[in-house]
Design a protein around this motif. Structure first.
Motif, PDB file in Angstrom:
ATOM      1  N   ILE A 101     -16.247  53.005  71.538  1.00 53.80           N
ATOM      2  CA  ILE A 101     -16.620  52.392  72.776  1.00 53.80           C
ATOM      3  C   ILE A 101     -15.937  51.027  72.783  1.00 53.80           C
ATOM      4  O   ILE A 101     -15.636  50.587  73.837  1.00 53.80           O
ATOM      5  N   GLY A 102     -15.651  50.423  71.537  1.00 53.65           N
ATOM      6  CA  GLY A 102     -14.751  49.217  71.725  1.00 53.65           C
ATOM      7  C   GLY A 102     -13.486  49.367  72.084  1.00 53.65           C
ATOM      8  O   GLY A 102     -12.865  48.496  72.852  1.00 53.65           O
ATOM      9  N   ALA A 103     -12.814  50.558  71.947  1.00 54.94           N
ATOM     10  CA  ALA A 103     -11.452  50.870  72.499  1.00 54.94           C
ATOM     11  C   ALA A 103     -11.259  51.003  73.831  1.00 54.94           C
ATOM     12  O   ALA A 103     -10.427  50.435  74.601  1.00 54.94           O
ATOM     13  N   ILE A 104     -12.384  51.636  74.456  1.00 54.14           N
ATOM     14  CA  ILE A 104     -12.587  51.854  75.784  1.00 54.14           C
ATOM     15  C   ILE A 104     -12.777  50.506  76.317  1.00 54.14           C
ATOM     16  O   ILE A 104     -12.253  50.211  77.782  1.00 54.14           O
ATOM     17  N   ARG A 105     -13.761  49.716  76.149  1.00 52.85           N
ATOM     18  CA  ARG A 105     -13.962  48.487  76.657  1.00 52.85           C
ATOM     19  C   ARG A 105     -12.652  47.483  76.588  1.00 52.85           C
ATOM     20  O   ARG A 105     -12.458  46.628  77.387  1.00 52.85           O
ATOM     21  N   ALA A 106     -11.652  47.878  75.712  1.00 52.26           N
ATOM     22  CA  ALA A 106     -10.471  47.136  75.626  1.00 52.26           C
ATOM     23  C   ALA A 106      -9.396  47.637  76.361  1.00 52.26           C
ATOM     24  O   ALA A 106      -8.352  47.086  76.399  1.00 52.26           O
ATOM     25  N   GLY A 107      -9.621  48.718  77.141  1.00 56.65           N
ATOM     26  CA  GLY A 107      -8.939  49.416  78.278  1.00 56.65           C
ATOM     27  C   GLY A 107      -8.378  50.629  77.851  1.00 56.65           C
ATOM     28  O   GLY A 107      -7.285  51.159  78.600  1.00 56.65           O
ATOM     29  N   ALA A 108      -8.342  51.349  76.935  1.00 53.82           N
ATOM     30  CA  ALA A 108      -8.051  52.514  76.438  1.00 53.82           C
ATOM     31  C   ALA A 108      -8.728  53.581  77.269  1.00 53.82           C
ATOM     32  O   ALA A 108      -9.844  53.394  77.944  1.00 53.82           O
ATOM     33  N   VAL A 109      -8.054  54.534  77.714  1.00 50.50           N
ATOM     34  CA  VAL A 109      -8.539  55.704  78.593  1.00 50.50           C
ATOM     35  C   VAL A 109      -9.185  56.933  77.638  1.00 50.50           C
ATOM     36  O   VAL A 109      -9.927  57.676  78.122  1.00 50.50           O
ATOM     37  N   GLY A 110      -8.823  57.012  76.487  1.00 54.55           N
ATOM     38  CA  GLY A 110      -9.376  57.916  75.501  1.00 54.55           C
ATOM     39  C   GLY A 110      -8.736  57.841  74.150  1.00 54.55           C
ATOM     40  O   GLY A 110      -7.992  56.924  73.761  1.00 54.55           O
ATOM     41  N   GLY A 111      -9.103  58.862  73.230  1.00 58.91           N
ATOM     42  CA  GLY A 111      -8.597  58.843  71.773  1.00 58.91           C
ATOM     43  C   GLY A 111      -9.404  59.883  70.969  1.00 58.91           C
ATOM     44  O   GLY A 111      -9.741  60.859  71.488  1.00 58.91           O
ATOM     45  N   GLY A 112      -8.785  59.480  69.589  1.00 55.04           N
ATOM     46  CA  GLY A 112      -9.281  60.621  68.817  1.00 55.04           C
ATOM     47  C   GLY A 112      -9.450  59.983  67.327  1.00 55.04           C
ATOM     48  O   GLY A 112      -9.465  58.799  67.330  1.00 55.04           O
ATOM     49  N   ALA A 113      -9.398  60.880  66.362  1.00 51.75           N
ATOM     50  CA  ALA A 113      -9.734  60.304  64.875  1.00 51.75           C
ATOM     51  C   ALA A 113      -9.166  61.082  63.823  1.00 51.75           C
ATOM     52  O   ALA A 113      -8.985  62.321  64.119  1.00 51.75           O
ATOM     53  N   PRO A 114      -8.783  60.306  62.863  1.00 51.65           N
ATOM     54  CA  PRO A 114      -8.487  61.492  61.533  1.00 51.65           C
ATOM     55  C   PRO A 114      -9.556  62.327  61.236  1.00 51.65           C
ATOM     56  O   PRO A 114     -10.665  62.070  61.711  1.00 51.65           O
ATOM     57  N   VAL A 115      -9.132  63.368  60.554  1.00 54.85           N
ATOM     58  CA  VAL A 115     -10.126  64.163  59.977  1.00 54.85           C
ATOM     59  C   VAL A 115     -10.355  64.236  58.502  1.00 54.85           C
ATOM     60  O   VAL A 115      -9.346  64.195  57.769  1.00 54.85           O
ATOM     61  N   ALA A 116     -11.598  64.581  57.932  1.00 53.74           N
ATOM     62  CA  ALA A 116     -11.693  64.832  56.654  1.00 53.74           C
ATOM     63  C   ALA A 116     -12.344  66.051  56.529  1.00 53.74           C
ATOM     64  O   ALA A 116     -13.231  66.333  57.223  1.00 53.74           O
ATOM     65  N   PHE A 117     -11.965  66.876  55.359  1.00 53.97           N
ATOM     66  CA  PHE A 117     -12.901  68.137  55.343  1.00 53.97           C
ATOM     67  C   PHE A 117     -14.060  67.878  54.359  1.00 53.97           C
ATOM     68  O   PHE A 117     -14.461  66.935  53.533  1.00 53.97           O
ATOM     69  N   ASP A 118     -15.088  68.821  54.590  1.00 59.69           N
ATOM     70  CA  ASP A 118     -16.531  68.644  53.965  1.00 59.69           C
ATOM     71  C   ASP A 118     -16.552  69.383  52.756  1.00 59.69           C
ATOM     72  O   ASP A 118     -17.579  69.113  52.086  1.00 59.69           O
ATOM     73  N   GLY A 119     -15.411  69.581  51.972  1.00 58.41           N
ATOM     74  CA  GLY A 119     -15.471  70.460  50.712  1.00 58.41           C
ATOM     75  C   GLY A 119     -14.144  70.369  50.325  1.00 58.41           C
ATOM     76  O   GLY A 119     -13.248  70.001  50.961  1.00 58.41           O
ATOM     77  N   PRO A 120     -14.035  70.975  48.945  1.00 59.76           N
ATOM     78  CA  PRO A 120     -12.514  71.142  48.293  1.00 59.76           C
ATOM     79  C   PRO A 120     -11.882  72.276  49.125  1.00 59.76           C
ATOM     80  O   PRO A 120     -12.479  73.298  49.694  1.00 59.76           O
ATOM     81  N   VAL A 121     -10.676  71.912  49.326  1.00 57.91           N
ATOM     82  CA  VAL A 121      -9.825  72.953  49.816  1.00 57.91           C
ATOM     83  C   VAL A 121      -8.245  73.046  48.954  1.00 57.91           C
ATOM     84  O   VAL A 121      -8.339  72.288  48.273  1.00 57.91           O
ATOM     85  N   PRO A 122      -7.459  74.401  49.078  1.00 63.91           N
ATOM     86  CA  PRO A 122      -6.563  74.439  48.445  1.00 63.91           C
ATOM     87  C   PRO A 122      -5.603  73.123  48.712  1.00 63.91           C
ATOM     88  O   PRO A 122      -5.487  72.304  49.675  1.00 63.91           O
ATOM     89  N   LEU A 123      -4.509  73.001  47.820  1.00 60.05           N
ATOM     90  CA  LEU A 123      -3.650  71.908  47.614  1.00 60.05           C
ATOM     91  C   LEU A 123      -2.689  71.753  48.944  1.00 60.05           C
ATOM     92  O   LEU A 123      -2.577  70.822  49.481  1.00 60.05           O
ATOM     93  N   TYR A 124      -2.414  73.071  49.422  1.00 58.78           N
ATOM     94  CA  TYR A 124      -1.294  73.043  50.506  1.00 58.78           C
ATOM     95  C   TYR A 124      -2.118  72.647  51.754  1.00 58.78           C
ATOM     96  O   TYR A 124      -1.597  71.986  52.729  1.00 58.78           O
ATOM     97  N   PHE A 148     -12.290  61.791  73.054  1.00 64.74           N
ATOM     98  CA  PHE A 148     -13.280  61.026  73.602  1.00 64.74           C
ATOM     99  C   PHE A 148     -12.423  60.545  74.766  1.00 64.74           C
ATOM    100  O   PHE A 148     -11.119  60.353  74.504  1.00 64.74           O
ATOM    101  N   CYS A 149     -12.953  60.248  76.072  1.00 61.57           N
ATOM    102  CA  CYS A 149     -12.296  59.565  76.924  1.00 61.57           C
ATOM    103  C   CYS A 149     -13.144  59.455  78.225  1.00 61.57           C
ATOM    104  O   CYS A 149     -14.546  59.670  78.053  1.00 61.57           O
ATOM    105  N   THR A 150     -12.522  58.319  78.984  1.00 58.52           N
ATOM    106  CA  THR A 150     -13.665  57.942  80.122  1.00 58.52           C
ATOM    107  C   THR A 150     -13.923  59.398  81.219  1.00 58.52           C
ATOM    108  O   THR A 150     -12.745  60.202  81.200  1.00 58.52           O
TER     109      THR A 150
END
Length: 236
Positions: A101-124, A148-150
């Motif tokens: 919300i802050g990014a949009i109010r600062a003039g962004a039109v949209g965006g995304g975010a990094p991702v974390a997994f919910d549990g253990p996964v292989p090294l690769y 997210f986006c306007t």
């Protein structure tokens, strides 16, 4: 005030959908902004709609069996100023909503975010995720589980490109970026690592290699995209 619309595409997601919707409502209520939650049930054969109804979500029923088309159907039903597309196996926090919300109010039109997994996964998988996070941040692209986006910019670019059966979020990110500032937030969302638990390493790498070799053509047909459209396997 800015009205938030959360759009959750779902196909046979009865097991994890409740947690996703609970997280959305908890996070949204903390922001103090008015909001709505829309679940797009794309031809589910389980209790996806019942779970959505139990959480008070608006249900849109379609039979596209295509992620881009399901997301667009949810957007058409949405009434908010700011659209959040959240996968049914992904949980978000109040912190990430505040940043968006802050990014949009600062003039962004949209965006995304990094991702974390919910549990253990292989090294690769962990190494691949790190590479993708860096690449997506450098190139200002959103991961598919959280975009997210306007509303206005979404309509201007024509929404998700329904010629694509996967990577439609990358296409949308680039289209939005041509209209204005597209951001990748610092906070992460948490998404299911079930593909790494239910598919073998060989299956996963074969699918990725096929897409890499064929390029966009491989993304524009359902065949060969079993990771997204194959029969749901039980998550151990």
């Amino acid at each position: 005030m800015i009205t938030l619309s959360f759009i959750v595409p779902a196909y046979n997601e009865e097991s994890g959908l409740g947690a996703t919707l609970d997280a959305i409502r908890q996070a949204a209520s903390v922001t103090g902004e008015p909001y709505e939650v829309i679940v797009v049930d794309d031809a589910s054969t389980d209790q996806t709609s019942a779970v959505a109804a139990s959480r008070g979500a608006t249900i849109v029923r379609v039979a596209h069996r295509q992620i881009a088309a399901a997301r667009n159907a949810g957007a058409r039903a949405a009434t908010g100023d700011l659209l959040f597309f959240v996968d049914a196996d992904t949980t978000i926090s109040a912190a990430i909503l505040r940043s968006a919300i802050g990014a949009i109010r600062a003039g962004a039109v949209g965006g995304g975010a990094p991702v974390a997994f919910d549990g253990p996964v292989p090294l690769y998988a962990r190494l691949l995720l790190r590479l993708l996070i860096v690449s997506f941040r450098i190139n200002r692209l959103a991961a598919g589980c959280f975009v997210f986006c306007t509303r206005g910019t979404f309509l201007t670019v024509g929404g998700f490109n329904e010629a694509y059966y996967c990577a439609e979020e990358v296409v949308l990110s680039r289209a939005l970026g041509q209209q204005g500032r597209f951001v990748v937030l610092q906070e992460s969302v948490t998404t299911s690592a079930r593909k790494f638990r239910t598919y073998s390493t060989r299956e996963l790498l074969t699918s990725m290699l096929r897409i890499a070799l064929r390029g966009p053509k491989a993304m524009q047909r359902r065949e060969g995209l079993e990771l997204w459209y194959g029969q749901r396997r039980n998550d151990p």
